[in-house]
Design a protein around this motif. Structure first.
Motif, PDB file in Angstrom:
ATOM      1  N   UNK A 199       0.272   4.094  10.291  1.00 28.45           N
ATOM      2  CA  UNK A 199       1.685   3.694  10.332  1.00 28.45           C
ATOM      3  C   UNK A 199       1.923   2.336  10.983  1.00 28.45           C
ATOM      4  N   UNK A 200       0.872   1.744  11.567  1.00 28.93           N
ATOM      5  CA  UNK A 200       1.060   0.457  12.253  1.00 28.93           C
ATOM      6  C   UNK A 200       1.623  -0.634  11.353  1.00 28.93           C
ATOM      7  N   UNK A 201       1.197  -0.634  10.100  1.00 29.05           N
ATOM      8  CA  UNK A 201       1.577  -1.718   9.181  1.00 29.05           C
ATOM      9  C   UNK A 201       3.080  -1.982   9.219  1.00 29.05           C
ATOM     10  N   UNK A 202       3.861  -0.937   9.101  1.00 27.05           N
ATOM     11  CA  UNK A 202       5.319  -1.105   9.082  1.00 27.05           C
ATOM     12  C   UNK A 202       5.890  -1.126  10.497  1.00 27.05           C
ATOM     13  N   UNK A 212       7.598 -13.026   7.255  1.00 29.35           N
ATOM     14  CA  UNK A 212       7.898 -13.169   5.833  1.00 29.35           C
ATOM     15  C   UNK A 212       9.114 -12.385   5.364  1.00 29.35           C
ATOM     16  N   UNK A 213       9.961 -11.887   6.272  1.00 32.81           N
ATOM     17  CA  UNK A 213      11.173 -11.163   5.894  1.00 32.81           C
ATOM     18  C   UNK A 213      10.867  -9.973   5.008  1.00 32.81           C
ATOM     19  N   UNK A 214      11.732  -9.736   4.015  1.00 32.74           N
ATOM     20  CA  UNK A 214      11.568  -8.570   3.139  1.00 32.74           C
ATOM     21  C   UNK A 214      10.224  -8.583   2.431  1.00 32.74           C
ATOM     22  N   UNK A 215       9.773  -9.782   2.126  1.00 34.61           N
ATOM     23  CA  UNK A 215       8.494  -9.925   1.409  1.00 34.61           C
ATOM     24  C   UNK A 215       7.375  -9.205   2.154  1.00 34.61           C
ATOM     25  N   UNK A 216       7.381  -9.383   3.472  1.00 40.46           N
ATOM     26  CA  UNK A 216       6.312  -8.787   4.277  1.00 40.46           C
ATOM     27  C   UNK A 216       6.418  -7.256   4.296  1.00 40.46           C
ATOM     28  N   UNK A 217       7.666  -6.749   4.335  1.00 41.22           N
ATOM     29  CA  UNK A 217       7.859  -5.295   4.260  1.00 41.22           C
ATOM     30  C   UNK A 217       7.410  -4.775   2.902  1.00 41.22           C
ATOM     31  N   UNK A 218       7.768  -5.524   1.865  1.00 36.56           N
ATOM     32  CA  UNK A 218       7.386  -5.069   0.513  1.00 36.56           C
ATOM     33  C   UNK A 218       5.866  -4.955   0.419  1.00 36.56           C
ATOM     34  N   UNK A 223       0.806  -1.792   0.541  1.00 39.88           N
ATOM     35  CA  UNK A 223      -0.519  -1.545   1.142  1.00 39.88           C
ATOM     36  C   UNK A 223      -0.622  -0.091   1.596  1.00 39.88           C
ATOM     37  N   UNK A 224       0.451   0.374   2.218  1.00 39.44           N
ATOM     38  CA  UNK A 224       0.452   1.765   2.684  1.00 39.44           C
ATOM     39  C   UNK A 224       0.275   2.728   1.525  1.00 39.44           C
ATOM     40  N   UNK A 225       0.953   2.452   0.422  1.00 37.96           N
ATOM     41  CA  UNK A 225       0.832   3.352  -0.726  1.00 37.96           C
ATOM     42  C   UNK A 225      -0.627   3.436  -1.181  1.00 37.96           C
ATOM     43  N   UNK A 226      -1.290   2.287  -1.282  1.00 43.15           N
ATOM     44  CA  UNK A 226      -2.699   2.305  -1.691  1.00 43.15           C
ATOM     45  C   UNK A 226      -3.551   3.064  -0.662  1.00 43.15           C
ATOM     46  N   UNK A 227      -3.224   2.888   0.589  1.00 50.78           N
ATOM     47  CA  UNK A 227      -3.994   3.612   1.623  1.00 50.78           C
ATOM     48  C   UNK A 227      -3.739   5.123   1.552  1.00 50.78           C
ATOM     49  N   UNK A 228      -2.500   5.505   1.252  1.00 51.96           N
ATOM     50  CA  UNK A 228      -2.213   6.945   1.109  1.00 51.96           C
ATOM     51  C   UNK A 228      -3.046   7.545  -0.019  1.00 51.96           C
ATOM     52  N   UNK A 229      -3.102   6.813  -1.142  1.00 49.58           N
ATOM     53  CA  UNK A 229      -3.856   7.328  -2.290  1.00 49.58           C
ATOM     54  C   UNK A 229      -5.348   7.367  -1.929  1.00 49.58           C
ATOM     55  N   UNK A 230      -5.817   6.308  -1.261  1.00 46.90           N
ATOM     56  CA  UNK A 230      -7.220   6.275  -0.847  1.00 46.90           C
ATOM     57  C   UNK A 230      -7.525   7.440   0.089  1.00 46.90           C
ATOM     58  N   UNK A 231      -6.615   7.693   1.018  1.00 52.30           N
ATOM     59  CA  UNK A 231      -6.804   8.795   1.963  1.00 52.30           C
ATOM     60  C   UNK A 231      -6.846  10.126   1.209  1.00 52.30           C
TER      61      UNK A 231
END
Ligand code: BGP
Length: 488
Positions: A199-202, A212-218, A223-231
């Protein structure tokens, strides 16, 4: 309270902060190897050579300039390169852990030691052999390894050539790496964690602002989504390879409190729990995105690259247990703070009821009880505290000892609150203290921010003998384990 006989008492470290031997036996570099030392005031820097061949550095967490390449620079010091040399001293260290009566030892496998670049078809045999030896050493003493598969150390090659976790391909590379671990260490390891503090990413973007404003959140949510799938894929593979495997998520646990009883603060606090803590836990424990995800995505205009297949993987890849780190609580308020916290990894209003460490981390054992009860009620899965500890300055006294009463008292108070939570029905199965042996700080790169029951003779310039020496807390923790928590 007497803790259950099978309670998993132990300690935790991570490869990049402890192993050292960063380029030994074919290991490839990770981003932590181009990260300099820092301090509570000075950030750690990522170093690079820009497109015109000039050396440069940028604070950890911000991107390097376009066209630049990560690089190790001659006049910089990289504390993770030698860590505490666990790579060469693991036998001595594990013997010391056994001396305290550890039932479990949490450590991580360095991805780039097993796959130096990250995209190879087959692992590096020397890397595979190293971890086998470490696990065999644990077995000798009846210590269960608890292995974090990813602890902040994506191979640098994957960062440079694939854009790291921004790239869907990382899911496949990670799965291959995880499968190698499950296959090679079958019978030696049964407790696994897929991603450290996922959860650190967000959460870090929220706590410290972003560039990077919204861009960085996006990017973060993707990235989190890919990590969730990887997990989720790793969980499925782990169960298929050995049904005895117990695989957990690992969340950076912070207990958030509303700053005032203004209903606006209560709601803001609730939303912080959702965004910072529940978002990841829900996906990994329940196998689907929570209802509030849509609100969070809308906040930053997130439009995820997410397939039906991904959603199915998430459903089939729920973790068996919930694990988390816990160091402190924090305040959420819509009002301006009277006094703010200063330190690393902390931000926002100061809680007048709490004391703070030299690095600005709030000492809050009740917050641990609160977190345990809240989370167990939400998921009803076995739960483990896999990091908790006090980073403090230690001194070798005239009598040659390290009398770290402050550390003992930190752990004592947290263990008391764990017992309370267990009395209240929480199925807490283990406790691994962070940095059971002194190691390189992740946040600041310092050695002087010490967590260990075991002192390591190394300073912030990398000088020292690297000799180990037990502190008072070593003997105290041994007694705690022996008495199953009755002698605190
Ligand atoms: C967590 C990390 C650990 C560890 C710990 C203490 O965020 O999982 O790797 O380092 O925090 O933090 P620090 O080292 O900054 O004191």
């Amino acid at each position: 309270m007497m803790f259950p006989e099978n309670f998993l008492w132990g300690g935790a470290i991570a490869a990049n902060q402890a192993e050292g031997a960063w380029d030994v036996d074919g290991r490839g570099p990770a981003k932590t190897d181009v990260t300099t030392g820092g301090s509570v005031k000075e950030p750690r820097y990522i170093t690079y050579i820009d497109k015109d061949g000039n050396p440069g550095k940028t604070p950890n967490g911000s991107p390097i300039p376009e066209g630049a390449r990560y690089a190790v620079l001659e006049d910089c010091y990289y504390p993770n390169h030698d860590g505490i040399d666990f790579f060469h001293r693991y036998k001595e260290d594990i013997a010391l852990f056994a001396g305290m009566g550890f039932k479990v030892f949490r450590m991580s496998v360095s991805w780039s030691r097993l796959y130096p670049k990250g995209d190879e078809e087959a692992p590096n045999p020397k890397g595979v052999a190293f971890y086998r030896d470490v696990f065999l050493e644990c077995q000798k003493y009846g210590i269960e390894p608890l292995v974090t598969i990813w602890h902040f150390d994506t191979p640098l090659y994957l960062e440079e050539h694939y854009g790291g976790w921004n790239n869907r391909k990382l899911i496949d590379f990670y799965e291959r790496f995880a499968r190698t671990c499950f296959t090679e260490y079958k019978g030696l390891v049964k407790y696994w964690l897929t991603f450290n503090e996922i959860n650190n990413t967000i959460m870090m973007l929220d706590l410290f602002g972003n560039h990077g404003g919204h861009e960085e959140y996006r990017a973060g949510y993707q990235q989190l989504h890919y990590q969730f799938v990887a997990s989720a894929r790793a969980v499925q593979a782990g169960h298929e390879i050995d049904p005895a495997n117990q695989i957990g998520c690992m969340i950076c646990g912070i207990t958030f409190y509303p700053g005032t009883c203004d209903p606006k603060d209560i709601l803001a606090n609730r939303h912080t729990w959702e965004k910072s803590i529940f978002y990841c836990g829900d996906v990994q424990c329940k196998g689907k995105y929570p209802s509030f995800a849509k609100r969070l995505w809308a906040e930053h205009g997130v439009d995820l690259d997410m397939t039906q297949q991904d959603l199915e993987e998430l459903r089939n890849g729920c973790v068996d247990m919930y694990t988390f780190s816990y160091y402190m609580s924090s305040i959420v308020s819509t009002h301006e703070a009277k006094e703010t916290v200063s330190g690393n990894f902390t931000a926002g209003a100061k809680n007048p009821y709490l004391q703070y460490s030299d690095w600005g981390w709030a000492f809050d054992p009740e917050g641990l009880q609160y977190y345990l009860e809240m989370i167990y009620d939400r998921y009803e899965k076995p739960i483990m505290v896999v990091e908790n500890g006090l980073g403090a300055y230690d001194t070798i006294e005239e009598d040659g000892g390290i009398h770290d009463a402050y550390r003992i008292s930190y752990h004592r108070e947290h263990i008391k609150k764990m017992a309370e939570a267990m009395k209240n029905g929480v199925d807490l199965i283990g406790y691994t203290t962070w940095g059971c042996i002194d190691l390189v700080s992740a946040g600041t790169g310092e050695m002087r921010k010490r967590y260990g029951f075991i002192y390591v003779d190394k300073d912030d310039e990398g000088k020292g003998t690297f000799d180990r020496k037990v502190k008072d807390s070593y003997h105290w923790y041994k007694k705690v384990i022996q008495s199953r928590g009755t002698e605190l």
